[in-house]
Design a protein around this motif. Structure first.
Motif, PDB file in Angstrom:
ATOM      1  N   ASN A   7       0.809  -1.217   0.000  1.00 57.18           N
ATOM      2  CA  ASN A   7       0.000   0.000   0.000  1.00 57.18           C
ATOM      3  C   ASN A   7       0.833   1.253   0.000  1.00 57.18           C
ATOM      4  OD1 ASN A   7      -2.314  -1.327   0.066  1.00 57.18           O
ATOM      5  ND2 ASN A   7      -2.798  -0.972   2.206  1.00 57.18           N
ATOM      6  N   SER A   8       2.135   1.112   0.061  1.00 56.77           N
ATOM      7  CA  SER A   8       2.943   2.321   0.145  1.00 56.77           C
ATOM      8  C   SER A   8       3.828   2.510  -1.073  1.00 56.77           C
ATOM      9  CB  SER A   8       3.800   2.291   1.406  1.00 56.77           C
ATOM     10  OG  SER A   8       4.392   1.026   1.529  1.00 56.77           O
ATOM     11  N   SER A   9       4.103   1.443  -1.820  1.00 57.64           N
ATOM     12  CA  SER A   9       4.955   1.636  -2.977  1.00 57.64           C
ATOM     13  C   SER A   9       4.389   0.835  -4.130  1.00 57.64           C
ATOM     14  CB  SER A   9       6.375   1.164  -2.666  1.00 57.64           C
ATOM     15  OG  SER A   9       7.087   0.972  -3.847  1.00 57.64           O
ATOM     16  N   GLU A  10       4.397   1.400  -5.336  1.00 57.82           N
ATOM     17  CA  GLU A  10       3.805   0.661  -6.448  1.00 57.82           C
ATOM     18  C   GLU A  10       4.710  -0.431  -6.969  1.00 57.82           C
ATOM     19  OE1 GLU A  10       3.461   2.773 -10.112  1.00 57.82           O
ATOM     20  OE2 GLU A  10       4.831   4.328  -9.479  1.00 57.82           O
ATOM     21  N   TYR A  11       5.929  -0.519  -6.477  1.00 61.20           N
ATOM     22  CA  TYR A  11       6.843  -1.541  -6.989  1.00 61.20           C
ATOM     23  C   TYR A  11       7.088  -2.671  -6.008  1.00 61.20           C
ATOM     24  CZ  TYR A  11       7.939   2.026 -10.432  1.00 61.20           C
ATOM     25  OH  TYR A  11       7.854   2.969 -11.411  1.00 61.20           O
ATOM     26  N   VAL A  12       6.465  -2.636  -4.855  1.00 59.58           N
ATOM     27  CA  VAL A  12       6.753  -3.647  -3.849  1.00 59.58           C
ATOM     28  C   VAL A  12       5.618  -4.659  -3.804  1.00 59.58           C
ATOM     29  CG1 VAL A  12       7.080  -4.038  -1.400  1.00 59.58           C
ATOM     30  CG2 VAL A  12       8.150  -2.094  -2.481  1.00 59.58           C
ATOM     31  N   LEU A  13       6.001  -5.924  -3.846  1.00 60.72           N
ATOM     32  CA  LEU A  13       5.035  -7.009  -3.846  1.00 60.72           C
ATOM     33  C   LEU A  13       5.358  -7.931  -2.676  1.00 60.72           C
ATOM     34  CD1 LEU A  13       2.881  -8.565  -5.540  1.00 60.72           C
ATOM     35  CD2 LEU A  13       4.757  -9.631  -6.729  1.00 60.72           C
ATOM     36  N   VAL A  14       4.324  -8.423  -2.002  1.00 54.76           N
ATOM     37  CA  VAL A  14       4.518  -9.356  -0.896  1.00 54.76           C
ATOM     38  C   VAL A  14       3.900 -10.684  -1.298  1.00 54.76           C
ATOM     39  CG1 VAL A  14       4.198  -9.709   1.561  1.00 54.76           C
ATOM     40  CG2 VAL A  14       4.033  -7.428   0.623  1.00 54.76           C
ATOM     41  N   THR A  15       4.639 -11.767  -1.113  1.00 55.81           N
ATOM     42  CA  THR A  15       4.055 -13.063  -1.471  1.00 55.81           C
ATOM     43  C   THR A  15       4.216 -14.036  -0.310  1.00 55.81           C
ATOM     44  OG1 THR A  15       6.130 -13.822  -2.396  1.00 55.81           O
ATOM     45  CG2 THR A  15       4.565 -12.858  -3.919  1.00 55.81           C
ATOM     46  N   GLY A  16       3.241 -14.908  -0.202  1.00 58.27           N
ATOM     47  CA  GLY A  16       3.308 -15.930   0.840  1.00 58.27           C
ATOM     48  C   GLY A  16       3.233 -17.291   0.182  1.00 58.27           C
ATOM     49  N   GLY A  17       4.119 -18.192   0.546  1.00 58.10           N
ATOM     50  CA  GLY A  17       4.189 -19.457  -0.159  1.00 58.10           C
ATOM     51  C   GLY A  17       3.805 -20.655   0.682  1.00 58.10           C
ATOM     52  N   CYS A  18       3.678 -21.792   0.010  1.00 55.08           N
ATOM     53  CA  CYS A  18       3.332 -23.029   0.695  1.00 55.08           C
ATOM     54  C   CYS A  18       4.502 -23.528   1.542  1.00 55.08           C
ATOM     55  CB  CYS A  18       2.965 -24.122  -0.304  1.00 55.08           C
ATOM     56  SG  CYS A  18       1.489 -23.745  -1.221  1.00 55.08           S
ATOM     57  N   ASP A  19       5.676 -22.965   1.332  1.00 57.53           N
ATOM     58  CA  ASP A  19       6.824 -23.353   2.163  1.00 57.53           C
ATOM     59  C   ASP A  19       6.852 -22.564   3.466  1.00 57.53           C
ATOM     60  OD1 ASP A  19       9.313 -21.367   0.318  1.00 57.53           O
ATOM     61  OD2 ASP A  19       7.295 -20.938   1.016  1.00 57.53           O
ATOM     62  N   GLY A  20       5.879 -21.684   3.657  1.00 58.65           N
ATOM     63  CA  GLY A  20       5.814 -20.960   4.915  1.00 58.65           C
ATOM     64  C   GLY A  20       6.591 -19.663   4.936  1.00 58.65           C
ATOM     65  N   ALA A  21       7.151 -19.259   3.798  1.00 61.32           N
ATOM     66  CA  ALA A  21       7.949 -18.036   3.796  1.00 61.32           C
ATOM     67  C   ALA A  21       7.135 -16.871   3.259  1.00 61.32           C
ATOM     68  CB  ALA A  21       9.184 -18.227   2.920  1.00 61.32           C
ATOM     69  N   ILE A  58       9.952  -5.145  -7.710  1.00 70.73           N
ATOM     70  CA  ILE A  58       9.925  -5.752  -9.039  1.00 70.73           C
ATOM     71  C   ILE A  58      10.943  -5.149  -9.981  1.00 70.73           C
ATOM     72  CG2 ILE A  58       7.538  -6.458  -8.870  1.00 70.73           C
ATOM     73  CD1 ILE A  58       6.812  -4.077 -10.564  1.00 70.73           C
ATOM     74  N   ARG A  59      11.566  -4.053  -9.550  1.00 74.42           N
ATOM     75  CA  ARG A  59      12.586  -3.489 -10.438  1.00 74.42           C
ATOM     76  C   ARG A  59      13.915  -4.191 -10.262  1.00 74.42           C
ATOM     77  NH1 ARG A  59      11.621   2.397  -8.116  1.00 74.42           N
ATOM     78  NH2 ARG A  59      11.629   1.102  -6.260  1.00 74.42           N
ATOM     79  N   ARG A  60      14.027  -5.027  -9.212  1.00 75.68           N
ATOM     80  CA  ARG A  60      15.305  -5.704  -8.985  1.00 75.68           C
ATOM     81  C   ARG A  60      15.111  -7.200  -9.043  1.00 75.68           C
ATOM     82  NH1 ARG A  60      17.485  -4.365  -3.428  1.00 75.68           N
ATOM     83  NH2 ARG A  60      15.677  -3.147  -2.895  1.00 75.68           N
ATOM     84  N   ALA A  61      16.200  -7.940  -9.103  1.00 77.64           N
ATOM     85  CA  ALA A  61      16.091  -9.392  -9.049  1.00 77.64           C
ATOM     86  C   ALA A  61      16.110  -9.831  -7.597  1.00 77.64           C
ATOM     87  CB  ALA A  61      17.282 -10.019  -9.778  1.00 77.64           C
ATOM     88  N   GLY A  62      15.407 -10.853  -7.271  1.00 74.75           N
ATOM     89  CA  GLY A  62      15.457 -11.396  -5.922  1.00 74.75           C
ATOM     90  C   GLY A  62      14.645 -10.576  -4.927  1.00 74.75           C
ATOM     91  N   CYS A  63      14.322 -11.186  -3.818  1.00 68.66           N
ATOM     92  CA  CYS A  63      13.517 -10.462  -2.855  1.00 68.66           C
ATOM     93  C   CYS A  63      14.435  -9.717  -1.893  1.00 68.66           C
ATOM     94  CB  CYS A  63      12.611 -11.406  -2.098  1.00 68.66           C
ATOM     95  SG  CYS A  63      13.478 -12.489  -0.969  1.00 68.66           S
ATOM     96  N   PHE A  64      13.942  -8.640  -1.337  1.00 66.05           N
ATOM     97  CA  PHE A  64      14.829  -7.874  -0.459  1.00 66.05           C
ATOM     98  C   PHE A  64      14.568  -8.158   1.005  1.00 66.05           C
ATOM     99  CE2 PHE A  64      11.826  -4.641   0.955  1.00 66.05           C
ATOM    100  CZ  PHE A  64      10.924  -4.547  -0.074  1.00 66.05           C
ATOM    101  N   ARG A  65      13.512  -8.882   1.292  1.00 69.70           N
ATOM    102  CA  ARG A  65      13.309  -9.219   2.699  1.00 69.70           C
ATOM    103  C   ARG A  65      12.565 -10.538   2.787  1.00 69.70           C
ATOM    104  NH1 ARG A  65      10.679  -4.690   4.805  1.00 69.70           N
ATOM    105  NH2 ARG A  65      12.676  -3.727   5.127  1.00 69.70           N
ATOM    106  N   VAL A  66      12.974 -11.366   3.749  1.00 70.82           N
ATOM    107  CA  VAL A  66      12.210 -12.572   4.048  1.00 70.82           C
ATOM    108  C   VAL A  66      11.836 -12.473   5.519  1.00 70.82           C
ATOM    109  CG1 VAL A  66      12.231 -15.072   4.104  1.00 70.82           C
ATOM    110  CG2 VAL A  66      13.629 -13.875   2.452  1.00 70.82           C
ATOM    111  N   LEU A  67      10.571 -12.649   5.820  1.00 73.58           N
ATOM    112  CA  LEU A  67      10.158 -12.503   7.203  1.00 73.58           C
ATOM    113  C   LEU A  67      10.459 -13.780   7.970  1.00 73.58           C
ATOM    114  CD1 LEU A  67       6.763 -10.667   6.857  1.00 73.58           C
ATOM    115  CD2 LEU A  67       8.956  -9.742   7.455  1.00 73.58           C
ATOM    116  N   ASP A  68      11.036 -13.636   9.125  1.00 72.39           N
ATOM    117  CA  ASP A  68      11.394 -14.790   9.945  1.00 72.39           C
ATOM    118  C   ASP A  68      10.625 -14.704  11.249  1.00 72.39           C
ATOM    119  OD1 ASP A  68      12.607 -16.796  11.370  1.00 72.39           O
ATOM    120  OD2 ASP A  68      14.645 -16.166  10.893  1.00 72.39           O
ATOM    121  N   GLN A  69       9.945 -15.776  11.595  1.00 74.87           N
ATOM    122  CA  GLN A  69       9.101 -15.673  12.775  1.00 74.87           C
ATOM    123  C   GLN A  69       9.898 -15.606  14.059  1.00 74.87           C
ATOM    124  OE1 GLN A  69       6.854 -19.260  13.536  1.00 74.87           O
ATOM    125  NE2 GLN A  69       8.061 -20.254  11.978  1.00 74.87           N
TER     126      GLN A  69
END
Lengths: 447, 274
Positions: free
Chosen positions: A200-214, A220-231
């Motif tokens: 909701n704050s940047s038009e280029y940032v995407l958050v995804t949740g996967g079946c692996d729990g991550a 989207i302008r760069r390769a790879g994700c810039f943050r992985v949330l760790d519980q």
């Protein structure tokens, strides 16, 4: 009520807080609507609901029998019950007779965020279709490598028109409506992607949740994700204001030998050095050389080595709060977690849930000013307070599991859809006076 | 808050009994803690107080020597505000007062053990292994000194483990298997290069835990109205579990499978439907 209006008139109450007070008192009285009913034409469970973002007037629903329908939730087609109950029938239905229909269940149906002229449906038949609302024709088709679990478009986007699609394939694909082709893919997840949400704050940032729990954050302008949330990275509640925090971080970074980003960088650097030249620690080097990958990685792709999980099972629902600062996630380990997006930490708010649906993605909803979050828990929808985690309301009405819920901030109404093929409306309570006809020599048992 | 709740839920005879016990408690704290009924000590005000009480109430089992541990769901049933429990556990974990372990009995089960109890447990495991003439036991020392002190999470990756152990000395592959055999480390099923920390010799306890849960739930679900008075339920003994009824009750109430209802005759435990 009149006193409140008087106070606002005289200026003792600010108009914004007056409006918020009225809205929150309406939300507090939400119950199964006694004056509004949506007639659902679906013959399968309702998987996705969304009210359009421009007018807040049209509700789009997608169901398991490959049907999608649009309803006008403000103007009813018919009034029944002596003019008291409004029946909202669908304006149009895309069902099995339609030539461009999907073959299998529709898992997600969303409006084009700019206007209601287009909508996008994603289905288990591996296709994403873009439909023209006025002519009810599918104008574009995107073929995906697997079942489409979730689609999302950014409501803030001014420079792109990308549909982010989460499928059972490990890569998140971005489909471009303007060109009709795929823009690029984001890899990093190790199992299918169940939910995608744009920030909701940047038009280029995407958050995804996967079946692996991550849960991964992508620019989207760069390769790879810039943050992985760790519980296991947690902070106690809200972040302290800036000055206190700078004094604290000096103490905490020395203690936290397990910071996610720090650790991945450190291991990556140590791995790279162990490849390149001779060994530093003999014992550890031998063991690490056996387990590590041989080829060099692009620095942007280092995040794919980060195996932190946000949940112990699959992530089944994601929702970013309206102010864009917090992320709410639901997992198949029956836990709901609240994350602070900026620091990437778990705020350790405990939402009391016993069980959550585990095989399908569920759609969560947040009330305006982020006071309440609505979560479908099996056959009920619970409203939790954002910061204390207490269950404020429980909405019981569906006969089977609830899959999706959508809160309309304009009228303070909640729409929920479930496996029992119904779409229920929950609205603030309005009481009706007794009917005139029954007060004469009759009672309600008379003919 | 803790002084109000037990006294309001149990009848006046209970408070009088508790006051008498408190006078005698000056002499022997552990004994009175163990003999209090669940109804009197169901809720506490503070997580640390709850942890200490539950550790004192841990059942004494003759066959297996295991130090007391507390389940996270038991804490949820004892302290009203779950967010407070989570946060206090987090701060206690960071100050190295206790350790949290993830268990494999069902979703999201965590065991909490005080750090000195855990070190004690490792000592016993090492002694047992020495009796069986297993070599390479200095790796446990390295484990205690380097790994436990620095890694506070319930899991650790293979690389981290090796690099931390090598601070003590040269690490060989079979030493990692010695650690796994000792029970302090368990390989993760999903990810072969990650390990969970574990409590040595806790296997029989975990089996008893899951079987006891099933037995208690089936006991209640066989009854006509799926409920029973807490006082009479507490007196029953579970056949399949070495852990006592109070342990299981706290665990199931905290995880939401059972709920307690106040009635004029005391607390009633019922199976919750959702």
């Amino acid at each position: 009520m009149w006193k409140e209006i008087e106070k606002r008139e005289s200026g003792r109450v600010r108009p914004r807080s007056f409006a918020n007070r009225v809205k929150s008192s309406r939300v507090a009285s939400l119950q199964l609507s006694n004056h509004k009913d949506i007639v659902s034409p679906h013959k399968g469970s309702v998987n996705s609901l969304q009210v359009d973002l421009t007018e807040g007037r049209y509700l789009l629903s997608g169901a398991s029998d490959a049907s999608a329908a649009v309803y006008d939730v403000q103007q009813p087609q018919k009034l029944e019950g002596g003019g008291l109950i409004a029946k909202h029938k669908p304006i149009f239905v895309i069902d099995k007779q339609h030539e461009h229909r999907h073959k299998y269940a529709i898992s997600s149906a969303i409006w084009y965020p700019i206007d209601t002229g287009l909508f996008v449906t994603g289905s288990y038949d591996h296709y994403i279709k873009v439909w023209d609302t006025n002519s009810t024709q599918a104008v574009m088709n995107f073929k995906m490598p697997g079942k489409v679990y979730s689609t999302s478009m950014s409501s803030l986007a001014t420079s792109h028109m990308l549909i982010a699609a989460g499928t059972e394939d490990v890569q998140v694909r971005l489909c471009d409506i303007a060109s009709g082709a795929f823009a690029h893919t984001l890899s990093g997840h190790r199992d299918g992607v169940m939910t995608v949400q744009w920030s909701n704050s940047s038009e280029y940032v995407l958050v995804t949740g996967g079946c692996d729990g991550a849960i991964r954050f992508w620019d989207i302008r760069r390769a790879g994700c810039f943050r992985v949330l760790d519980q296991s990275h947690s902070q106690l509640g809200r972040r302290p204001p800036l000055l206190e925090r700078s004094a604290m971080t000096k103490g905490s970074t020395s203690r936290s030998s397990s910071g996610g980003q720090n650790m991945s960088k450190a291991t990556a650097v140590s791995r790279k050095s162990s490849h390149g030249n001779g060994a530093k620690h003999s014992g550890s080097n031998r063991i690490s050389a056996k387990g590590s990958i041989k080829h060099r990685l692009h620095p942007g792709m280092l995040s794919s080595q980060d195996r932190a999980t946000a949940h112990y099972g699959a992530v089944t629902g994601l929702k970013i709060s309206e102010d864009g600062m917090y992320l709410f996630s639901a997992g198949s380990d029956s836990r709901l977690r609240l994350w602070d997006i900026e620091s990437g930490c778990n705020t350790l708010v405990n939402f009391e849930t016993v069980r959550l649906q585990t095989n399908k993605p569920i759609q969560l909803s947040v009330s305006e000013d982020s006071a309440l979050v609505f979560v479908p828990c099996m056959t009920v929808v619970k409203a939790f307070d954002f910061w204390s985690g207490k269950t404020y309301f429980t909405f019981r009405g569906h006969y089977e599991y609830v899959n999706c819920c959508c809160y309309s901030a304009l009228d303070q109404e909640l729409y929920t859809g479930g496996n029992d093929r119904q779409i229920l409306v929950w609205s603030p309570f309005i009481s009706y006076e007794a009917d005139e006809g029954t007060t004469r020599n009759e009672d309600s048992w008379s003919d | 808050m803790s002084t109000q709740d037990p006294s309001s839920s149990s009848p006046s005879k209970g408070t009088k009994r508790r006051r008498d016990e408190e006078e005698a408690a000056a002499a022997d704290d552990a004994e009175t803690a163990a003999s209090e009924s669940l109804e009197q000590s169901l809720t506490f005000s503070d997580t640390l107080v709850a942890l200490r009480m539950m550790r004192a109430q841990f059942p004494h089992i003759d066959k297996v020597s295991i130090r007391p541990f507390v389940l996270r769901s038991q804490l949820y049933s004892s302290v009203v505000d779950r967010t407070q429990v989570d946060r206090e556990l987090e701060s206690l974990r960071r100050t190295k007062v206790l350790r949290i372990f993830k268990l494999n009995t069902g979703q999201d089960d965590h065991a909490i053990m005080f750090l000195d109890d855990y070190l004690n447990q490792i000592e016993r495991a090492v002694k047992r292994m020495e009796e069986k003439n297993v070599h390479d036991l200095e790796v446990f020392e390295w484990f205690k000194i380097h790994v436990i002190d620095t890694r506070l999470e319930p899991n650790i990756s293979h690389q981290d483990l090796c690099s931390l152990l090598s601070l003590g000395g040269k690490v060989k592959d079979n030493q990692i298997s010695v650690l796994i055999n000792g029970g302090v480390i368990i390989r993760q099923l999903i990810d072969p290069s990650m390990y969970w920390f574990a409590i040595p010799n806790v296997g029989s306890m975990l089996k008893g835990l899951s079987q006891g849960r099933k037995e208690l739930l089936s006991l209640l679900s066989r009854r006509r109205y799926k409920e029973m008075l807490l006082a009479s339920l507490e007196k029953k003994r579970l056949r399949l579990s070495p852990l006592d009824m109070r342990f299981h009750l706290r665990d199931l109430i905290g995880s939401g499978h059972l709920k307690t209802i106040k009635t004029p005759t005391g607390l009633v435990v019922r199976i919750s439907k959702e």
